[in-house]
Design a protein around this motif. Structure first.
Motif, mmCIF file in Angstrom:
data_model
loop_
_atom_site.group_PDB
_atom_site.id
_atom_site.type_symbol
_atom_site.label_atom_id
_atom_site.label_comp_id
_atom_site.label_asym_id
_atom_site.label_seq_id
_atom_site.Cartn_x
_atom_site.Cartn_y
_atom_site.Cartn_z
ATOM 1 N N ALA A 1 -3.625 -3.755 -2.461
ATOM 2 C CA ALA A 1 -2.882 -2.646 -3.059
ATOM 3 C C ALA A 1 -2.914 -2.730 -4.581
ATOM 4 N N SER B 1 2.966 5.910 -5.055
ATOM 5 C CA SER B 1 3.871 5.871 -3.895
ATOM 6 C C SER B 1 3.354 4.879 -2.852
ATOM 7 N N TYR B 2 2.020 4.947 -2.593
ATOM 8 C CA TYR B 2 1.451 4.004 -1.637
ATOM 9 C C TYR B 2 1.641 2.565 -2.107
ATOM 10 N N MET C 1 -4.036 2.745 3.819
ATOM 11 C CA MET C 1 -2.697 2.930 4.378
ATOM 12 C C MET C 1 -2.765 3.137 5.896
ATOM 13 N N MET D 1 -0.039 9.929 -5.957
ATOM 14 C CA MET D 1 0.085 9.480 -4.567
ATOM 15 C C MET D 1 -0.149 7.975 -4.450
ATOM 16 N N GLY D 2 -1.111 7.467 -5.297
ATOM 17 C CA GLY D 2 -1.400 6.045 -5.255
ATOM 18 C C GLY D 2 -0.198 5.210 -5.621
ATOM 19 N N LYS E 1 5.862 15.785 -0.318
ATOM 20 C CA LYS E 1 5.733 14.350 -0.585
ATOM 21 C C LYS E 1 7.091 13.724 -0.851
ATOM 22 N N VAL F 1 3.600 -0.328 -0.069
ATOM 23 C CA VAL F 1 2.944 -1.536 0.427
ATOM 24 C C VAL F 1 3.634 -2.785 -0.086
ATOM 25 N N TRP G 1 -7.182 4.799 -0.847
ATOM 26 C CA TRP G 1 -5.752 4.600 -0.543
ATOM 27 C C TRP G 1 -5.409 5.122 0.855
ATOM 28 N N HIS G 2 -5.890 6.317 1.186
ATOM 29 C CA HIS G 2 -5.589 6.878 2.511
ATOM 30 C C HIS G 2 -6.113 5.976 3.623
ATOM 31 N N VAL H 1 5.738 6.170 7.610
ATOM 32 C CA VAL H 1 4.780 6.401 6.525
ATOM 33 C C VAL H 1 3.761 7.479 6.907
ATOM 34 N N ILE I 1 1.271 9.984 4.586
ATOM 35 C CA ILE I 1 -0.195 9.898 4.609
ATOM 36 C C ILE I 1 -0.799 11.261 4.968
#
Length: 451
Positions: free
Chosen positions: A40, A4-5, A64, A1-2, A119, A9, A60-61, A87, A91
């Motif tokens: 990021a 993708s974030y 974001m 997931m990180g 996701k 960003v 991260w959550h 986004v 999230i």
């Protein structure tokens, strides 16, 4: 997931800075965006350094949510709000996945593939929203360019408008001056026109007067002759009554003769009276009001008046008058004075044409003028034909134009047929037409509605 974030960003920061030009327009927020990119990078590299994957996932959550919330709430970034909102589903899915993993690891493991699928859909949604936002930005950019171009054109138009206003002001002054000159010229023209029209009417009246003088001579001669005869009969009646034994049969015979002669005198007196009234009606100015008139009688009257008018000028002139009237009495509503002028003008032209041809061909030629009338479909048609000199083709196209005449100087103003055309077409809603062959004949056709 990180991952993708991180990618979102990096990409969004670069996209926002480039699209909105924050470096020039909002330097403060441009620095915050750069710091967000460094944050990021730190969060992406943190798990490798500190070995706390779960904790960095929650970082991260939070990051974001803060990143999206700040950009969404700021007015400066209103054009990319929809992009930030795209986004949120990613999230939410990430937070739900981590919460489910903490609460029930076995449940998460069983349905992990569904979380991964959601996701993927969320990421596709982000990409789709980015594509839509990009199209909108391009459209807005195009609109801005169009507005700039329009503003530029407006500025040019304003400059041109100012120049034109100066030119218009100058031209207006010139036109005003020309208008004043034209008004003066028009006044002179109207005065001259009125004089010419009056001259034409007086010329027409003169021709009519000559015809009337010749025409009225006949009934006056009859009245005078019968008056002399009656005087003699009255003298004979007195002598007979003075006798001691009068002859009653002779007295009755004389009285009958007197009564007959008086009737004839009354008839010819009324005839002379009608001719005089016709002259007065023609000479006075028309009121413009239409009256019910016997068209056949009116046409016959003016035909004889025109004929005798020419004979008054030329005693040697003679012509045959042929008439063919509709058997029914044709009563139409016309302006008698104006309509009479039209007929008189056409008859004058006809007799003038046959007199000219008579001079050219001598005794072998027989001058003739025809007059006919017909009522058809509520329209009166009067035909006036002569076997005179005719009208050439090049002349026939101009005969209704003002001041155009083929007569020698002093014998025509060139207004007669022009006024006649105007009286028939505009005054009576009819038509005036001409047919002719040079050296053979000329035919004028007058058509007017009965009512």
């Amino acid at each position: 997931m990180g991952t993708s974030y991180f990618l979102i960003v990096l990409f969004f920061v670069q996209y926002i800075r480039k699209t909105l030009g924050t470096k020039e327009t909002h330097p403060h927020w441009d620095q915050i965006l750069i710091y967000s990119r460094f944050t990021a990078i730190f969060l992406m590299c943190g798990p490798w350094v500190f070995d706390y994957d779960a904790a960095f996932g929650w970082f991260w959550h939070i990051f974001m949510l803060a990143f999206v919330g700040v950009i969404y709430t700021r007015y400066e970034f209103k054009s990319v709000r929809s992009l930030m909102m795209s986004v949120i589903p990613l999230i939410v899915i990430g937070v739900l996945g981590d919460v489910t993993s903490l609460v029930s690891k076995s449940f998460y493991d069983n349905y992990n593939e569904y979380f991964d699928m959601f996701k993927v859909f969320a990421i596709i949604w982000v990409v789709a929203m980015w594509y839509q936002n990009r199209r909108q930005q391009k459209q807005l950019a195009a609109e801005r360019l169009q507005r700039l171009e329009e503003e530029k054109q407006n500025q040019l138009m304003q400059a041109r408008k100012a120049e034109l206003e100066v030119l218009v002001a100058e031209r207006t002054n010139e036109i005003t001056r020309q208008k004043e000159e034209l008004v003066i010229a028009l006044d002179h023209l109207k005065t001259t026109q009125g004089q010419l029209v009056q001259s034409e009417k007086m010329a027409s009246l003169g021709e009519l007067t000559a015809g009337i003088a010749h025409e009225i001579q006949n009934p006056l001669n009859f009245v005078n002759n019968f008056a002399e005869v009656n005087t003699e009969l009255i003298q004979e009646l007195k002598e007979e009554q003075e006798k001691g034994d009068p002859d009653h049969e002779l007295v009755e015979e004389i009285l009958r003769d007197l009564a007959d002669n008086m009737e004839k005198m009354v008839y010819h007196g009324k005839r002379a009276d009608s001719i005089v009234k016709g002259m007065l009606m023609h000479s006075r100015t028309g009121t413009g009001e239409k009256e019910s008139v016997d068209v056949n009688a009116l046409a016959d009257e003016y035909m004889r008046l025109a004929y005798h008018g020419l004979r008054a000028k030329d005693k040697s002139f003679n012509a045959t008058l042929e008439k063919d009237f509709d058997p029914e009495v044709i009563v139409a509503r016309v302006m008698p004075q104006d309509f009479g002028r039209v007929l008189l003008n056409i008859f004058n032209n006809a007799f003038y044409a046959v007199s000219q041809r008579a001079r050219q061909e001598g005794e072998e030629y027989r001058p003739t003028v025809w007059l006919s009338s017909k009522l058809e479909n509520g329209t009166v048609e009067i035909r006036i034909k002569d076997n005179g000199t005719g009208i050439p083709d090049e002349v026939r196209a101009k005969i209704f134009e003002p001041f155009y005449t083929t007569k020698p100087t002093g014998q025509g103003t060139g207004l007669g047929l022009s006024l006649s055309y105007d009286i028939i077409h505009n005054g009576h809603g009819g038509r005036l037409e001409v047919e002719s062959e040079q050296g053979s004949h000329t035919l004028f056709i007058v058509r007017i509605p009965v009512n």
